[in-house]
Design a protein around this motif. Structure first.
Motif, PDB file in Angstrom:
ATOM      1  N   ALA A   1       0.781  -1.203  -0.010  1.00  0.00           N
ATOM      2  CA  ALA A   1       0.028   0.090   0.011  1.00  0.00           C
ATOM      3  C   ALA A   1       0.871   1.159  -0.038  1.00  0.00           C
ATOM      4  O   ALA A   1       2.103   1.048   0.123  1.00  0.00           O
ATOM      5  CB  ALA A   1      -1.182  -0.227   1.194  1.00  0.00           C
ATOM      6  N   PRO A   2       0.474   2.431  -0.295  1.00  0.00           N
ATOM      7  CA  PRO A   2       1.250   3.581  -0.421  1.00  0.00           C
ATOM      8  C   PRO A   2       1.607   3.929   1.100  1.00  0.00           C
ATOM      9  O   PRO A   2       0.950   3.621   2.179  1.00  0.00           O
ATOM     10  CB  PRO A   2       0.265   4.743  -1.018  1.00  0.00           C
ATOM     11  N   ILE A   3       2.630   4.535   1.163  1.00  0.00           N
ATOM     12  CA  ILE A   3       3.272   5.051   2.554  1.00  0.00           C
ATOM     13  C   ILE A   3       3.479   6.539   2.380  1.00  0.00           C
ATOM     14  O   ILE A   3       3.473   7.253   1.494  1.00  0.00           O
ATOM     15  CB  ILE A   3       4.654   4.408   2.723  1.00  0.00           C
ATOM     16  N   ASP A   4       3.652   7.049   3.736  1.00  0.00           N
ATOM     17  CA  ASP A   4       4.070   8.479   3.836  1.00  0.00           C
ATOM     18  C   ASP A   4       5.455   8.671   3.646  1.00  0.00           C
ATOM     19  O   ASP A   4       6.379   8.266   4.578  1.00  0.00           O
ATOM     20  CB  ASP A   4       3.622   8.946   5.101  1.00  0.00           C
TER      21      ASP A   4
ATOM     22  N   ALA B   1       5.915  -2.860   4.040  1.00  0.00           N
ATOM     23  CA  ALA B   1       6.652  -3.120   3.443  1.00  0.00           C
ATOM     24  C   ALA B   1       6.912  -4.529   3.059  1.00  0.00           C
ATOM     25  O   ALA B   1       6.566  -5.400   3.832  1.00  0.00           O
ATOM     26  CB  ALA B   1       8.090  -2.751   3.984  1.00  0.00           C
ATOM     27  N   ILE B   2       7.006  -4.790   1.741  1.00  0.00           N
ATOM     28  CA  ILE B   2       7.515  -6.362   1.312  1.00  0.00           C
ATOM     29  C   ILE B   2       9.222  -6.695   1.410  1.00  0.00           C
ATOM     30  O   ILE B   2       9.374  -7.693   1.823  1.00  0.00           O
ATOM     31  CB  ILE B   2       6.780  -6.550  -0.001  1.00  0.00           C
ATOM     32  N   GLY B   3       9.732  -5.636   0.748  1.00  0.00           N
ATOM     33  CA  GLY B   3      11.234  -5.969   0.731  1.00  0.00           C
ATOM     34  C   GLY B   3      11.883  -5.329  -0.088  1.00  0.00           C
ATOM     35  O   GLY B   3      11.302  -4.290  -0.949  1.00  0.00           O
ATOM     36  N   VAL B   4      13.172  -5.220  -0.409  1.00  0.00           N
ATOM     37  CA  VAL B   4      13.972  -4.520  -1.202  1.00  0.00           C
ATOM     38  C   VAL B   4      14.379  -5.482  -2.382  1.00  0.00           C
ATOM     39  O   VAL B   4      14.907  -6.364  -2.026  1.00  0.00           O
ATOM     40  CB  VAL B   4      15.311  -3.926  -0.264  1.00  0.00           C
ATOM     41  N   PHE B   5      14.186  -4.781  -3.428  1.00  0.00           N
ATOM     42  CA  PHE B   5      14.558  -5.469  -4.765  1.00  0.00           C
ATOM     43  C   PHE B   5      15.692  -4.936  -5.224  1.00  0.00           C
ATOM     44  O   PHE B   5      15.988  -3.774  -5.320  1.00  0.00           O
ATOM     45  CB  PHE B   5      13.429  -5.373  -5.727  1.00  0.00           C
ATOM     46  N   ARG B   6      16.925  -6.005  -5.206  1.00  0.00           N
ATOM     47  CA  ARG B   6      18.117  -5.662  -5.690  1.00  0.00           C
ATOM     48  C   ARG B   6      18.146  -6.535  -7.245  1.00  0.00           C
ATOM     49  O   ARG B   6      18.599  -7.573  -7.245  1.00  0.00           O
ATOM     50  CB  ARG B   6      19.140  -6.298  -4.886  1.00  0.00           C
ATOM     51  N   ASN B   7      18.015  -5.578  -8.187  1.00  0.00           N
ATOM     52  CA  ASN B   7      18.240  -6.127  -9.530  1.00  0.00           C
ATOM     53  C   ASN B   7      19.530  -6.810  -9.727  1.00  0.00           C
ATOM     54  O   ASN B   7      19.217  -8.050 -10.510  1.00  0.00           O
ATOM     55  CB  ASN B   7      17.800  -4.903 -10.496  1.00  0.00           C
TER      56      ASN B   7
ATOM     57  N   TYR C   1       5.692   1.199  -4.811  1.00  0.00           N
ATOM     58  CA  TYR C   1       7.083   0.966  -4.928  1.00  0.00           C
ATOM     59  C   TYR C   1       7.773   2.289  -4.732  1.00  0.00           C
ATOM     60  O   TYR C   1       7.144   3.176  -5.136  1.00  0.00           O
ATOM     61  CB  TYR C   1       7.736   0.202  -5.817  1.00  0.00           C
ATOM     62  N   VAL C   2       8.960   2.569  -3.814  1.00  0.00           N
ATOM     63  CA  VAL C   2       9.830   3.469  -3.752  1.00  0.00           C
ATOM     64  C   VAL C   2      11.058   3.183  -4.527  1.00  0.00           C
ATOM     65  O   VAL C   2      11.941   2.391  -3.867  1.00  0.00           O
ATOM     66  CB  VAL C   2       9.999   4.231  -2.382  1.00  0.00           C
ATOM     67  N   ALA C   3      11.306   4.006  -5.507  1.00  0.00           N
ATOM     68  CA  ALA C   3      12.523   3.690  -6.291  1.00  0.00           C
ATOM     69  C   ALA C   3      13.656   4.718  -5.688  1.00  0.00           C
ATOM     70  O   ALA C   3      13.370   5.797  -5.520  1.00  0.00           O
ATOM     71  CB  ALA C   3      12.717   4.102  -7.664  1.00  0.00           C
ATOM     72  N   VAL C   4      14.640   4.074  -5.509  1.00  0.00           N
ATOM     73  CA  VAL C   4      15.954   4.785  -4.703  1.00  0.00           C
ATOM     74  C   VAL C   4      17.191   4.636  -5.579  1.00  0.00           C
ATOM     75  O   VAL C   4      17.680   3.652  -5.984  1.00  0.00           O
ATOM     76  CB  VAL C   4      15.971   4.526  -3.460  1.00  0.00           C
TER      77      VAL C   4
ATOM     78  N   VAL D   1      12.120   0.253   5.036  1.00  0.00           N
ATOM     79  CA  VAL D   1      11.452  -1.123   5.266  1.00  0.00           C
ATOM     80  C   VAL D   1      10.861  -1.339   6.506  1.00  0.00           C
ATOM     81  O   VAL D   1      10.247  -2.140   6.878  1.00  0.00           O
ATOM     82  CB  VAL D   1      12.474  -2.200   5.256  1.00  0.00           C
ATOM     83  N   ARG D   2      10.751  -0.181   7.394  1.00  0.00           N
ATOM     84  CA  ARG D   2      10.158  -0.153   8.475  1.00  0.00           C
ATOM     85  C   ARG D   2       8.689   0.260   8.794  1.00  0.00           C
ATOM     86  O   ARG D   2       7.825   0.112   9.827  1.00  0.00           O
ATOM     87  CB  ARG D   2      11.172   0.502   9.640  1.00  0.00           C
TER      88      ARG D   2
END
Length: 273
Positions: A26-29, A150-156, A98-101, A145-146
């Motif tokens: 879901a969307p986050i702040d 959060a589902i997790g961090v995707f590392r391509n 998702y949040v792209a960083v 991720v707190r």
């Protein structure tokens, strides 16, 4: 291991950019999540939002917003997006936000005209900048991720989604002056007959990935050896060259050669173990 950086172009140059994405149900702040970086890591950051007009990132790109801030001379750029993260091949866990960083860590100083030591070479400095980018990225991921969603961090580059508990637990290694290696480099072990092992992620640090084939050692031993050597070359000025040997446990010397991996056709440093 040799402490000298040779003039060979065998190893790739470490990049200036490091990118990843955090997946959510879901969307986050985003503002509140980013604020945790200061709370968790005592970093003084000043986030700023910038509006991105339609087409600014390429023909057909949608309008959006991007947050920017600096941490230890690393520029962090965060873009929240609704929907599924597009990936080539494979499938990600079901998510709708998702949040792209991205972390940008260029060299700011001019090259030394006559390097006095291996650490003066641009290759060595770029590696250190990428270590800095990984440290900053780890702090940012720990904060993002707190969120409950959060589902997790995707590392391509690693081909994995790292769960929140893994990220928060391993990020704490930074407080002890240690690299959270499993967050930065993946070690894959295969056992078709004899044991094979391979790293993923070392080119981000300016090193070829490592590979072991046809080992009679246990899967645990091969994993530990690849992880230990990866940690060493990331945290030092050394890197491995064909024809060298690696001093391993109890004075054991391991032979090194260059090869092309059958797994993906990429050049690797093959270690006889």
């Amino acid at each position: 291991m040799s402490e000298q950086l040779p003039l060979s172009a065998l190893h790739p140059m470490a990049p200036e950019f490091l990118s990843t994405a955090v997946l959510y149900t879901a969307p986050i702040d985003v503002d509140a999540a980013v604020a945790r970086i200061g709370e968790l890591w005592s970093e003084k950051i000043e986030p700023e939002w910038h509006e991105i007009p339609e087409g600014a990132l390429g023909e057909g790109s949608p309008a959006g917003r991007i947050m920017q801030f600096m941490v230890d001379e690393v520029l962090v750029m965060i873009t929240p997006e609704r929907g599924q993260l597009p990936v080539e091949g494979g499938h990600l866990p079901n998510h709708n936000f998702y949040v792209a960083v991205s972390c940008y860590a260029p060299l700011k100083e001019a090259p030394v005209a006559e390097p006095q030591s291996p650490s003066d070479l641009p290759e060595a400095k770029r590696r250190k900048r990428m270590v800095s980018a990984h440290i900053v990225m780890t702090e940012v991921m720990d904060a993002l991720v707190r969120e409950q969603a959060a589902i997790g961090v995707f590392r391509n580059e690693l081909g994995v989604v790292q769960p929140p508990d893994m990220v928060t637990e391993l990020a704490n290694s930074l407080t002890e002056g240690q690299a959270p290696l499993p967050l930065w480099v993946a070690v894959r072990i295969f056992h078709p007959d004899l044991v094979h092992g391979r790293t993923l992620g070392l080119p981000l640090f300016g090193h070829l990935d490592l590979e072991v084939i046809d080992s009679t050692h246990s899967e645990e031993d091969v994993f530990a050896m690849l992880a230990n050597i990866s940690d060493y070359i990331i945290s030092s000025d050394s890197f491995l060259m064909p024809g060298q040997t690696i001093g391993y446990r109890e004075g054991e010397e391991l032979q090194i050669s260059q090869a092309v991996s059958d797994a993906d056709g990429q050049p690797v440093i093959r270690i006889q173990f």
